[in-house]
Design a protein around this motif. Structure first.
Motif, PDB file in Angstrom:
ATOM      1  N   ASP A   1      -9.670  -8.319   4.072  1.00  0.00           N
ATOM      2  CA  ASP A   1      -9.873  -8.250   5.523  1.00  0.00           C
ATOM      3  C   ASP A   1     -10.416  -6.885   5.946  1.00  0.00           C
ATOM      4  N   GLY A   2     -11.320  -6.331   5.137  1.00  0.00           N
ATOM      5  CA  GLY A   2     -11.972  -5.075   5.502  1.00  0.00           C
ATOM      6  C   GLY A   2     -11.178  -3.826   5.192  1.00  0.00           C
ATOM      7  N   LYS A   3     -10.044  -3.965   4.500  1.00  0.00           N
ATOM      8  CA  LYS A   3      -9.205  -2.808   4.173  1.00  0.00           C
ATOM      9  C   LYS A   3      -9.008  -2.718   2.663  1.00  0.00           C
ATOM     10  N   PHE A   4      -9.016  -1.490   2.160  1.00  0.00           N
ATOM     11  CA  PHE A   4      -8.763  -1.272   0.732  1.00  0.00           C
ATOM     12  C   PHE A   4      -7.268  -1.122   0.484  1.00  0.00           C
ATOM     13  N   LYS A   5      -6.806  -1.692  -0.632  1.00  0.00           N
ATOM     14  CA  LYS A   5      -5.405  -1.560  -1.022  1.00  0.00           C
ATOM     15  C   LYS A   5      -5.260  -0.487  -2.100  1.00  0.00           C
ATOM     16  N   LYS A   6      -4.019  -0.181  -2.436  1.00  0.00           N
ATOM     17  CA  LYS A   6      -3.765   0.856  -3.434  1.00  0.00           C
ATOM     18  C   LYS A   6      -4.433   0.537  -4.759  1.00  0.00           C
ATOM     19  N   SER A   7      -4.456  -0.740  -5.127  1.00  0.00           N
ATOM     20  CA  SER A   7      -5.064  -1.120  -6.407  1.00  0.00           C
ATOM     21  C   SER A   7      -6.542  -0.747  -6.457  1.00  0.00           C
ATOM     22  N   THR A   8      -7.202  -0.739  -5.286  1.00  0.00           N
ATOM     23  CA  THR A   8      -8.606  -0.331  -5.244  1.00  0.00           C
ATOM     24  C   THR A   8      -8.741   1.152  -5.548  1.00  0.00           C
ATOM     25  N   PHE A   9      -7.866   1.958  -4.964  1.00  0.00           N
ATOM     26  CA  PHE A   9      -7.922   3.396  -5.217  1.00  0.00           C
ATOM     27  C   PHE A   9      -7.545   3.712  -6.672  1.00  0.00           C
ATOM     28  N   GLU A  10      -6.667   2.879  -7.249  1.00  0.00           N
ATOM     29  CA  GLU A  10      -6.322   3.035  -8.669  1.00  0.00           C
ATOM     30  C   GLU A  10      -7.553   2.812  -9.543  1.00  0.00           C
ATOM     31  N   VAL A  11      -8.283   1.722  -9.273  1.00  0.00           N
ATOM     32  CA  VAL A  11      -9.409   1.385 -10.130  1.00  0.00           C
ATOM     33  C   VAL A  11     -10.564   2.364  -9.928  1.00  0.00           C
TER      34      VAL A  11
ATOM     35  N   PRO B   1      -3.302  -3.797 -12.438  1.00  0.00           N
ATOM     36  CA  PRO B   1      -2.732  -3.043 -11.312  1.00  0.00           C
ATOM     37  C   PRO B   1      -1.498  -2.254 -11.722  1.00  0.00           C
ATOM     38  N   ASN B   2      -1.359  -1.053 -11.173  1.00  0.00           N
ATOM     39  CA  ASN B   2      -0.239  -0.148 -11.456  1.00  0.00           C
ATOM     40  C   ASN B   2      -0.276   0.451 -12.863  1.00  0.00           C
ATOM     41  N   ALA B   3      -1.393   0.264 -13.585  1.00  0.00           N
ATOM     42  CA  ALA B   3      -1.495   0.816 -14.935  1.00  0.00           C
ATOM     43  C   ALA B   3      -2.068   2.232 -14.932  1.00  0.00           C
ATOM     44  N   TYR B   4      -2.683   2.631 -13.811  1.00  0.00           N
ATOM     45  CA  TYR B   4      -3.299   3.962 -13.741  1.00  0.00           C
ATOM     46  C   TYR B   4      -2.987   4.559 -12.375  1.00  0.00           C
ATOM     47  N   LYS B   5      -2.686   5.824 -12.366  1.00  0.00           N
ATOM     48  CA  LYS B   5      -2.292   6.477 -11.113  1.00  0.00           C
ATOM     49  C   LYS B   5      -3.492   6.764 -10.220  1.00  0.00           C
ATOM     50  N   VAL B   6      -3.232   6.874  -8.934  1.00  0.00           N
ATOM     51  CA  VAL B   6      -4.261   7.249  -7.966  1.00  0.00           C
ATOM     52  C   VAL B   6      -4.462   8.757  -8.047  1.00  0.00           C
ATOM     53  N   VAL B   7      -5.697   9.173  -8.224  1.00  0.00           N
ATOM     54  CA  VAL B   7      -6.015  10.594  -8.366  1.00  0.00           C
ATOM     55  C   VAL B   7      -7.074  10.974  -7.336  1.00  0.00           C
ATOM     56  N   GLU B   8      -6.786  11.963  -6.528  1.00  0.00           N
ATOM     57  CA  GLU B   8      -7.748  12.442  -5.535  1.00  0.00           C
ATOM     58  C   GLU B   8      -8.647  13.497  -6.160  1.00  0.00           C
ATOM     59  N   THR B   9      -9.960  13.328  -5.981  1.00  0.00           N
ATOM     60  CA  THR B   9     -10.923  14.285  -6.534  1.00  0.00           C
ATOM     61  C   THR B   9     -11.877  14.833  -5.477  1.00  0.00           C
ATOM     62  N   ASN B  10     -11.926  14.158  -4.310  1.00  0.00           N
ATOM     63  CA  ASN B  10     -12.790  14.598  -3.204  1.00  0.00           C
ATOM     64  C   ASN B  10     -14.236  14.781  -3.642  1.00  0.00           C
TER      65      ASN B  10
ATOM     66  N   ALA C   1     -15.918   5.672   3.232  1.00  0.00           N
ATOM     67  CA  ALA C   1     -15.958   7.082   2.843  1.00  0.00           C
ATOM     68  C   ALA C   1     -14.716   7.490   2.058  1.00  0.00           C
ATOM     69  N   LEU C   2     -13.606   6.753   2.261  1.00  0.00           N
ATOM     70  CA  LEU C   2     -12.373   7.059   1.526  1.00  0.00           C
ATOM     71  C   LEU C   2     -12.572   6.965   0.013  1.00  0.00           C
ATOM     72  N   LEU C   3     -13.500   6.121  -0.422  1.00  0.00           N
ATOM     73  CA  LEU C   3     -13.719   5.942  -1.856  1.00  0.00           C
ATOM     74  C   LEU C   3     -14.204   7.233  -2.509  1.00  0.00           C
ATOM     75  N   GLY C   4     -14.883   8.068  -1.726  1.00  0.00           N
ATOM     76  CA  GLY C   4     -15.320   9.364  -2.237  1.00  0.00           C
ATOM     77  C   GLY C   4     -14.153  10.274  -2.538  1.00  0.00           C
ATOM     78  N   LYS C   5     -13.057  10.068  -1.843  1.00  0.00           N
ATOM     79  CA  LYS C   5     -11.850  10.870  -2.050  1.00  0.00           C
ATOM     80  C   LYS C   5     -11.278  10.667  -3.446  1.00  0.00           C
ATOM     81  N   TYR C   6     -11.585   9.515  -4.039  1.00  0.00           N
ATOM     82  CA  TYR C   6     -11.029   9.184  -5.349  1.00  0.00           C
ATOM     83  C   TYR C   6     -12.085   9.213  -6.460  1.00  0.00           C
ATOM     84  N   GLY C   7     -13.248   9.775  -6.148  1.00  0.00           N
ATOM     85  CA  GLY C   7     -14.215  10.032  -7.218  1.00  0.00           C
ATOM     86  C   GLY C   7     -15.569   9.376  -7.109  1.00  0.00           C
ATOM     87  N   ALA C   8     -15.780   8.462  -6.143  1.00  0.00           N
ATOM     88  CA  ALA C   8     -17.082   7.806  -6.021  1.00  0.00           C
ATOM     89  C   ALA C   8     -18.082   8.762  -5.379  1.00  0.00           C
ATOM     90  N   GLU C   9     -19.181   9.026  -6.072  1.00  0.00           N
ATOM     91  CA  GLU C   9     -20.201   9.933  -5.536  1.00  0.00           C
ATOM     92  C   GLU C   9     -21.201   9.193  -4.654  1.00  0.00           C
TER      93      GLU C   9
END
Length: 325
Positions: free
Chosen positions: A11-21, A158-167, A50-58
């Motif tokens: 529904d247009g929102k990303f979940k934690k599993s998205t930030f994990e992947v 899901p839940n196999a890899y931690k969420v890491v912020e890279t900005n 734009a939040l996806l860039g926070k987790y490493g997407a250039e």
């Protein structure tokens, strides 16, 4: 060659599993000294993209096509495959969610790629090989799979890899793929989502009940415990078959497979079919008055006692802890 990651939304929102992947895909890109491109399909606002860039997407490819606002397996696979070809991506990563399990093999077929589903760790690329550890035999074992194809598809548990912020500060650009009418042949009449509950596949904590609770009228304490912990509710197959709880809460080999950080089983004996769906949990806590229940053999912590005595005390203890925190 860049790594491409599919950023699934609901529904247009990303979940934690998205930030994990996305975090996982960024780590793979770092292994290969390359960049990470994310692709989002459906109506997602610019701020969330734009939040996806926070987790490493250039770079974030946005596909805001009205025809693709609802998930369609074949169409989404074609879009992701086209993006991979256009940007010469040789590793495609997605979550091993319900959608991901349908997408991965289709993308693999379109790109003539090797596929690993249910990955639980980063690829090992030593000695000129590319191997990935994944779950096997319904989560009861692990397998090390070597991919020898030029293009590779990996779906992450899901839940196999931690969420890491890279900005990484990713830039968003629209991507307009060629959509074949045959890919849109599936007609979706209605999608009904449970918006007031924690999603089972994405949950960090799951509280599950079995026949030891004796009836649906006794589920109040299970629901209260789940609310206190911010947990998702689950149940065993006999409970859903009896109509005590909805089938959407059934976890196990024939239900939903979960891999939370904490799984609390209340009044569940631990049949092998149930264990197959929960064995990937980081920590398992079992509450059962039968000391010989099979579930205790795989539990990290066990309480031998009557659920009707143990659970209220557990609820009281959690409330006291929260009040003093």
């Amino acid at each position: 060659m860049p790594v491409l990651v599919y950023a699934e939304n609901a529904d247009g929102k990303f979940k934690k599993s998205t930030f994990e992947v996305v975090s996982y895909a960024h780590a793979i890109a770092a292994q290969n000294n390359t960049s990470l491109i994310a692709i989002s399909i459906g109506n997602v606002n610019a701020g969330d993209l734009a939040l996806l860039g926070k987790y490493g997407a250039e770079k974030i490819l946005n596909v805001p096509n009205e025809k693709l606002k609802n998930f369609i397996n074949q169409a989404y696979a074609s879009v992701i495959a086209e993006a991979a070809k256009k940007h010469s991506a040789d590793i495609i990563v997605l979550s091993n969610s319900f959608s991901g399990r349908g997408l991965a093999p289709r993308i693999g077929a379109k790109l003539e790629a090797g596929v690993v589903d249910g990955a639980v760790s980063l690829p090992d690329q030593g000695n000129g090989k590319f191997t990935v550890k994944k779950t096997a035999f319904s989560g009861k074992a692990f397998a090390i799979v070597e991919l020898t194809s030029a293009v590779k598809v990996i779906s992450l548990t899901p839940n196999a890899y931690k969420v890491v912020e890279t900005n990484a500060g990713g830039t968003v650009e629209d991507f307009t793929p060629d959509i074949v009418s045959s890919d849109l042949a599936t007609v979706i009449k209605e999608i009904v989502r449970s918006t007031d509950k924690v999603s089972l596949p994405d949950a960090d904590i799951v509280v599950s009940g079995g026949r030891g609770l004796k009836g649906p009228e006794n589920w109040g304490m299970v629901e209260e415990l789940a609310d206190l912990l911010g947990a998702a509710l689950a149940c065993s197959k006999p409970v859903s078959d009896a109509g005590w709880r909805p089938h959407s809460e059934h976890v196990g080999q024939t239900g939903i497979a979960v891999s939370p950080n904490l799984y609390i089983a209340i009044g569940i004996s631990g049949a092998i079919q149930h264990l197959a769906g929960v064995s990937s949990s980081k920590v398992i806590v079992v509450i059962n008055k039968d000391a010989e229940a099979p579930f205790f053999k795989v539990a990290d912590y066990g309480i031998v006692g009557d659920a009707f005595e143990v659970v209220p005390k557990l609820i009281s203890a959690i409330k006291e802890y929260k009040a003093s925190a």
